[in-house]
Design a protein around this motif. Structure first.
Motif, PDB file in Angstrom:
ATOM      1  N   VAL A 135      32.061  44.098  40.470  1.00 42.10           N
ATOM      2  CA  VAL A 135      31.818  44.643  41.792  1.00 42.10           C
ATOM      3  C   VAL A 135      33.119  44.497  42.567  1.00 42.10           C
ATOM      4  N   SER A 136      33.624  45.612  43.064  1.00 41.30           N
ATOM      5  CA  SER A 136      34.895  45.608  43.780  1.00 41.30           C
ATOM      6  C   SER A 136      34.655  45.597  45.283  1.00 41.30           C
ATOM      7  N   LEU A 178      49.516  45.993  41.945  1.00 41.57           N
ATOM      8  CA  LEU A 178      48.878  47.113  42.641  1.00 41.57           C
ATOM      9  C   LEU A 178      48.238  46.726  43.974  1.00 41.57           C
ATOM     10  N   SER A 179      48.432  45.482  44.398  1.00 40.45           N
ATOM     11  CA  SER A 179      47.807  45.049  45.642  1.00 40.45           C
ATOM     12  C   SER A 179      48.558  43.854  46.222  1.00 40.45           C
ATOM     13  N   PRO A 180      48.654  43.785  47.556  1.00 35.09           N
ATOM     14  CA  PRO A 180      49.282  42.615  48.166  1.00 35.09           C
ATOM     15  C   PRO A 180      48.429  41.352  48.036  1.00 35.09           C
ATOM     16  N   LEU A 181      47.130  41.501  47.738  1.00 32.94           N
ATOM     17  CA  LEU A 181      46.250  40.355  47.525  1.00 32.94           C
ATOM     18  C   LEU A 181      45.141  40.796  46.574  1.00 32.94           C
ATOM     19  N   TYR A 182      45.015  40.103  45.443  1.00 36.17           N
ATOM     20  CA  TYR A 182      44.051  40.483  44.413  1.00 36.17           C
ATOM     21  C   TYR A 182      43.507  39.218  43.752  1.00 36.17           C
ATOM     22  N   GLY A 183      42.190  39.139  43.607  1.00 34.67           N
ATOM     23  CA  GLY A 183      41.579  38.003  42.926  1.00 34.67           C
ATOM     24  C   GLY A 183      40.260  38.393  42.286  1.00 34.67           C
ATOM     25  N   MET A 184      39.822  37.590  41.341  1.00 36.55           N
ATOM     26  CA  MET A 184      38.536  37.808  40.669  1.00 36.55           C
ATOM     27  C   MET A 184      37.787  36.490  40.599  1.00 36.55           C
ATOM     28  N   VAL A 185      36.471  36.555  40.814  1.00 34.22           N
ATOM     29  CA  VAL A 185      35.624  35.377  40.739  1.00 34.22           C
ATOM     30  C   VAL A 185      34.289  35.768  40.105  1.00 34.22           C
ATOM     31  N   ARG A 186      33.778  34.894  39.235  1.00 33.10           N
ATOM     32  CA  ARG A 186      32.426  35.072  38.692  1.00 33.10           C
ATOM     33  C   ARG A 186      31.537  34.151  39.506  1.00 33.10           C
ATOM     34  N   THR A 228      30.756  39.245  38.324  1.00 32.99           N
ATOM     35  CA  THR A 228      32.201  39.175  38.524  1.00 32.99           C
ATOM     36  C   THR A 228      32.599  40.104  39.662  1.00 32.99           C
ATOM     37  N   TRP A 229      33.262  39.526  40.652  1.00 39.20           N
ATOM     38  CA  TRP A 229      33.715  40.252  41.836  1.00 39.20           C
ATOM     39  C   TRP A 229      35.232  40.388  41.789  1.00 39.20           C
ATOM     40  N   VAL A 230      35.726  41.572  42.097  1.00 42.18           N
ATOM     41  CA  VAL A 230      37.150  41.848  42.264  1.00 42.18           C
ATOM     42  C   VAL A 230      37.357  42.037  43.761  1.00 42.18           C
ATOM     43  N   LEU A 231      38.187  41.197  44.359  1.00 42.40           N
ATOM     44  CA  LEU A 231      38.461  41.301  45.789  1.00 42.40           C
ATOM     45  C   LEU A 231      39.941  41.594  45.971  1.00 42.40           C
TER      46      LEU A 231
END
Length: 141
Positions: free
Chosen positions: A83-84, A115-123, A129-132
């Motif tokens: 989920v983004s 591709l982003s100034p701030l990128y992270g992933m968390v389950r 799993t979330w992509v923020l």
């Protein structure tokens, strides 16, 4: 005509808890209907589980969820879904991250990416799993 796409997450008996958790992270209004309320009970033990629910926030965040009945095949993780959550405000993205990581597992800590100034992933604690990330301008192909 305008359309929207919204992630709809499937759970096995804990959709109400997941929706409440997402509401605590993203705010907004939580709406939930049980199998009993929808007059769609097939197993009395599952009557109070969620047939359809959502969290809808004023800033546009929207997620839907339901509990899959025990008689229906459900194999979480077999076909993974991310989920983004993408926005322009790094502070808000970080706030969402801090909420989702509570009880969850860090896949990638928030940081600058190609591709982003701030990128992270968390389950999260429910296995989603979330992509923020902070939205960046991309050149057209």
């Amino acid at each position: 005509m305008t359309i929207q796409t919204t992630a709809h997450l499937n759970f096995r008996g804990n959709a109400r808890d997941a929706l409440a958790f997402y509401q605590s992270v993203f705010t907004g209004d939580l709406t939930a209907f049980t199998y009993r309320e929808a007059q769609a009970v097939t197993d009395p033990a599952e009557a109070d589980q969620i047939i359809w629910g959502q969290v809808l926030a004023e800033d546009g965040f929207h997620i839907m969820a339901c509990d899959i009945p025990s008689a229906t095949l459900w194999e979480p993780g077999t076909i993974p879904v991310f989920v983004s959550v993408r926005g322009e405000d790094a502070e808000k993205i970080n706030r969402y991250w801090k909420g989702l990581v509570e009880g969850g597992t860090i896949v990638r800590s928030p940081a600058e990416a190609s591709l982003s100034p701030l990128y992270g992933m968390v389950r999260d604690r429910f296995g989603i799993t979330w992509v923020l990330d902070v939205q960046a301008a991309y050149p057209a192909s």
